[in-house]
Design a protein around this motif. Structure first.
Motif, PDB file in Angstrom:
ATOM      1  N   PHE A 252      12.195  93.846  -1.004  1.00  0.00           N
ATOM      2  CA  PHE A 252      11.982  92.757  -0.118  1.00  0.00           C
ATOM      3  C   PHE A 252      12.360  91.203  -0.908  1.00  0.00           C
ATOM      4  O   PHE A 252      12.060  91.183  -1.951  1.00  0.00           O
ATOM      5  CB  PHE A 252      10.436  92.650   0.389  1.00  0.00           C
ATOM      6  N   SER A 253      13.003  90.487   0.006  1.00  0.00           N
ATOM      7  CA  SER A 253      13.073  88.982  -0.381  1.00  0.00           C
ATOM      8  C   SER A 253      13.705  88.352   0.745  1.00  0.00           C
ATOM      9  O   SER A 253      13.933  88.908   1.955  1.00  0.00           O
ATOM     10  CB  SER A 253      14.619  88.996  -1.079  1.00  0.00           C
ATOM     11  N   TYR A 254      13.070  87.129   0.815  1.00  0.00           N
ATOM     12  CA  TYR A 254      13.290  86.160   1.988  1.00  0.00           C
ATOM     13  C   TYR A 254      13.658  84.721   1.616  1.00  0.00           C
ATOM     14  O   TYR A 254      14.075  83.923   2.333  1.00  0.00           O
ATOM     15  CB  TYR A 254      12.160  86.198   2.904  1.00  0.00           C
ATOM     16  N   HIS A 255      13.980  84.427   0.062  1.00  0.00           N
ATOM     17  CA  HIS A 255      14.613  83.450  -0.334  1.00  0.00           C
ATOM     18  C   HIS A 255      15.617  83.809  -1.487  1.00  0.00           C
ATOM     19  O   HIS A 255      15.411  84.613  -2.281  1.00  0.00           O
ATOM     20  CB  HIS A 255      13.701  82.532  -0.863  1.00  0.00           C
ATOM     21  N   HIS A 256      16.964  83.549  -0.991  1.00  0.00           N
ATOM     22  CA  HIS A 256      18.272  83.722  -1.713  1.00  0.00           C
ATOM     23  C   HIS A 256      18.668  82.522  -2.750  1.00  0.00           C
ATOM     24  O   HIS A 256      18.194  81.468  -2.126  1.00  0.00           O
ATOM     25  CB  HIS A 256      19.450  83.920  -0.990  1.00  0.00           C
ATOM     26  N   ILE A 257      19.078  82.623  -3.747  1.00  0.00           N
ATOM     27  CA  ILE A 257      19.086  81.522  -4.821  1.00  0.00           C
ATOM     28  C   ILE A 257      20.639  81.116  -4.526  1.00  0.00           C
ATOM     29  O   ILE A 257      20.887  79.967  -4.298  1.00  0.00           O
ATOM     30  CB  ILE A 257      18.877  81.887  -5.890  1.00  0.00           C
ATOM     31  N   ASN A 258      21.559  82.207  -4.949  1.00  0.00           N
ATOM     32  CA  ASN A 258      22.962  81.798  -4.994  1.00  0.00           C
ATOM     33  C   ASN A 258      23.704  83.103  -5.058  1.00  0.00           C
ATOM     34  O   ASN A 258      23.121  84.111  -5.669  1.00  0.00           O
ATOM     35  CB  ASN A 258      23.313  80.854  -6.111  1.00  0.00           C
ATOM     36  N   ALA A 259      25.041  83.151  -4.843  1.00  0.00           N
ATOM     37  CA  ALA A 259      25.768  83.995  -5.157  1.00  0.00           C
ATOM     38  C   ALA A 259      27.233  83.655  -5.380  1.00  0.00           C
ATOM     39  O   ALA A 259      27.733  82.504  -4.880  1.00  0.00           O
ATOM     40  CB  ALA A 259      26.065  84.970  -4.138  1.00  0.00           C
ATOM     41  N   TYR A 260      28.005  84.195  -6.473  1.00  0.00           N
ATOM     42  CA  TYR A 260      29.173  83.782  -6.774  1.00  0.00           C
ATOM     43  C   TYR A 260      30.083  85.002  -7.236  1.00  0.00           C
ATOM     44  O   TYR A 260      29.474  86.194  -7.716  1.00  0.00           O
ATOM     45  CB  TYR A 260      29.271  82.703  -7.940  1.00  0.00           C
TER      46      TYR A 260
ATOM     47  N   ASP B 129      21.939  86.155  -7.006  1.00  0.00           N
ATOM     48  CA  ASP B 129      20.334  85.841  -7.337  1.00  0.00           C
ATOM     49  C   ASP B 129      19.554  85.682  -6.314  1.00  0.00           C
ATOM     50  O   ASP B 129      20.097  84.867  -5.295  1.00  0.00           O
ATOM     51  CB  ASP B 129      20.359  84.626  -8.530  1.00  0.00           C
ATOM     52  N   LEU B 130      18.369  86.176  -6.489  1.00  0.00           N
ATOM     53  CA  LEU B 130      17.363  86.038  -5.295  1.00  0.00           C
ATOM     54  C   LEU B 130      15.940  86.047  -5.879  1.00  0.00           C
ATOM     55  O   LEU B 130      15.773  86.525  -6.969  1.00  0.00           O
ATOM     56  CB  LEU B 130      17.789  87.069  -3.959  1.00  0.00           C
ATOM     57  N   ILE B 131      14.981  85.788  -5.127  1.00  0.00           N
ATOM     58  CA  ILE B 131      13.617  85.912  -5.362  1.00  0.00           C
ATOM     59  C   ILE B 131      13.222  87.238  -4.819  1.00  0.00           C
ATOM     60  O   ILE B 131      13.166  87.682  -3.819  1.00  0.00           O
ATOM     61  CB  ILE B 131      12.411  84.942  -4.768  1.00  0.00           C
ATOM     62  N   GLY B 132      13.041  88.296  -5.936  1.00  0.00           N
ATOM     63  CA  GLY B 132      12.798  89.800  -5.385  1.00  0.00           C
ATOM     64  C   GLY B 132      11.342  90.241  -5.431  1.00  0.00           C
ATOM     65  O   GLY B 132      10.669  89.835  -6.237  1.00  0.00           O
ATOM     66  N   TYR B 133      10.927  91.077  -4.550  1.00  0.00           N
ATOM     67  CA  TYR B 133       9.569  91.886  -4.411  1.00  0.00           C
ATOM     68  C   TYR B 133       9.852  93.484  -4.372  1.00  0.00           C
ATOM     69  O   TYR B 133      10.793  93.859  -3.634  1.00  0.00           O
ATOM     70  CB  TYR B 133       8.875  91.559  -3.401  1.00  0.00           C
ATOM     71  N   ARG B 134       9.187  94.281  -4.858  1.00  0.00           N
ATOM     72  CA  ARG B 134       9.272  95.642  -4.639  1.00  0.00           C
ATOM     73  C   ARG B 134       8.796  95.944  -3.254  1.00  0.00           C
ATOM     74  O   ARG B 134       9.081  97.232  -2.805  1.00  0.00           O
ATOM     75  CB  ARG B 134       8.027  96.403  -5.792  1.00  0.00           C
ATOM     76  N   ASN B 135       8.146  95.450  -2.513  1.00  0.00           N
ATOM     77  CA  ASN B 135       7.584  95.555  -1.265  1.00  0.00           C
ATOM     78  C   ASN B 135       7.421  94.327  -0.493  1.00  0.00           C
ATOM     79  O   ASN B 135       7.374  93.290  -1.147  1.00  0.00           O
ATOM     80  CB  ASN B 135       6.458  96.448  -1.354  1.00  0.00           C
TER      81      ASN B 135
ATOM     82  N   THR C 256      -4.450  86.762  -3.559  1.00  0.00           N
ATOM     83  CA  THR C 256      -3.148  86.789  -2.839  1.00  0.00           C
ATOM     84  C   THR C 256      -2.248  87.449  -3.736  1.00  0.00           C
ATOM     85  O   THR C 256      -2.127  87.429  -5.074  1.00  0.00           O
ATOM     86  CB  THR C 256      -2.939  85.388  -2.706  1.00  0.00           C
ATOM     87  N   VAL C 257      -1.360  88.103  -3.145  1.00  0.00           N
ATOM     88  CA  VAL C 257      -0.162  88.706  -3.573  1.00  0.00           C
ATOM     89  C   VAL C 257       0.787  87.634  -4.596  1.00  0.00           C
ATOM     90  O   VAL C 257       1.148  86.411  -4.129  1.00  0.00           O
ATOM     91  CB  VAL C 257       0.807  89.434  -2.547  1.00  0.00           C
ATOM     92  N   ARG C 258       0.983  87.937  -5.697  1.00  0.00           N
ATOM     93  CA  ARG C 258       1.747  87.041  -6.488  1.00  0.00           C
ATOM     94  C   ARG C 258       3.128  86.798  -6.009  1.00  0.00           C
ATOM     95  O   ARG C 258       3.725  87.773  -5.412  1.00  0.00           O
ATOM     96  CB  ARG C 258       1.904  87.742  -8.036  1.00  0.00           C
ATOM     97  N   MET C 259       3.792  85.909  -6.303  1.00  0.00           N
ATOM     98  CA  MET C 259       4.972  85.381  -5.820  1.00  0.00           C
ATOM     99  C   MET C 259       6.126  86.412  -6.574  1.00  0.00           C
ATOM    100  O   MET C 259       5.723  87.205  -7.609  1.00  0.00           O
ATOM    101  CB  MET C 259       5.331  83.794  -6.161  1.00  0.00           C
ATOM    102  N   GLY C 260       7.513  86.115  -6.157  1.00  0.00           N
ATOM    103  CA  GLY C 260       8.398  87.213  -6.668  1.00  0.00           C
ATOM    104  C   GLY C 260       9.056  86.615  -8.188  1.00  0.00           C
ATOM    105  O   GLY C 260       8.538  85.465  -8.705  1.00  0.00           O
ATOM    106  N   GLU C 261      10.037  87.324  -8.447  1.00  0.00           N
ATOM    107  CA  GLU C 261      10.693  87.146  -9.769  1.00  0.00           C
ATOM    108  C   GLU C 261      12.274  86.863  -9.410  1.00  0.00           C
ATOM    109  O   GLU C 261      12.434  87.104  -8.510  1.00  0.00           O
ATOM    110  CB  GLU C 261      10.575  88.353 -10.651  1.00  0.00           C
TER     111      GLU C 261
END
Length: 216
Positions: free
Chosen positions: A19-27, A37-43, A68-73
């Motif tokens: 799961f991800s809802y914030h993308h960082i960049n792509a090239y 690159d994105l902020i990723g979660y296992r669920n 609260t569930v921790r933020m992503g990586e």
């Protein structure tokens, strides 16, 4: 050095469930791969789990809020458009660790907008549960160098920064030459202020205080 984009390659790759809802960049890198690159979660528990942050009544209760569930990586996918269809792809986690060994999670990431679609090194975002704290209310702004691994942090106890915005120096040459703008809630005063940080050092350049709190 970047390769010249090609238009005659396409495939359907198979990532792991995430799961991800914030993308960082792509090239596109020099080997013709798409670096994503994105902020990723296992669920999706950050949203729909029992202790997802979207539940206002739980966020207002300290004991519940601290569960609260921790933020992503920061996850990096390196996607080969020439790979056979169905090729499985796994992300590489880019750890956020300061000099004291504290790990950080990240959300609401941003980069220098002049580097959208180009190779980038610097990612900015905000973090909670910082420095190993079990309290959700321990927040910070984080600058992560995804090229060299260096982490810089701005923090102030009981002050709550939110989404950073990168404003580049119009005469700057370096990727991180600019300022970070964000609103910060001053917990003791109950009001907010605009915070201006040096995007290279993460040191405070200026603040502008408002007489009211700014909702996040």
């Amino acid at each position: 050095t970047q390769s010249t984009p090609t238009r005659d390659r396409s495939t359907a790759l198979q990532p792991m469930p995430f799961f991800s809802y914030h993308h960082i960049n792509a090239y596109e890198d020099s080997a013709g791969r798409i670096v994503l690159d994105l902020i990723g979660y296992r669920n999706a528990d950050i949203f729909i789990g029992e202790y997802g942050f979207a539940y206002l009544e739980k966020m207002q209760a300290k004991q519940e809020r601290d569960r609260t569930v921790r933020m992503g990586e920061i996850w990096r996918f390196e996607l080969d458009p020439g790979a056979p269809p169905g090729t499985k792809v796994e992300p590489r986690v880019l750890p956020i660790v300061d000099r004291q060994g504290h790990r950080y999670q990240l959300e609401l990431p941003t980069i220098n907008p002049q580097y959208n679609g180009r190779h980038h090194c610097f990612v900015y975002g905000y973090s909670s549960f910082i420095e190993g704290s079990e309290s959700y209310t321990q927040w910070a702004l984080v600058k992560q160098d995804v090229c060299n691994g260096e982490t810089k942090v701005w923090r102030k106890r009981n002050h709550y920064p939110f989404e950073p915005i990168f404003v580049p120096n119009p005469e700057g040459q370096a990727e991180d030459d600019g300022v970070i703008l964000t609103t910060v809630l001053d917990g003791p005063k109950g009001t907010s202020y605009l915070l201006v940080l040096d995007a290279q050092t993460m040191e405070t350049l200026a603040t502008a205080h408002a007489p009211i709190p700014q909702p996040m």
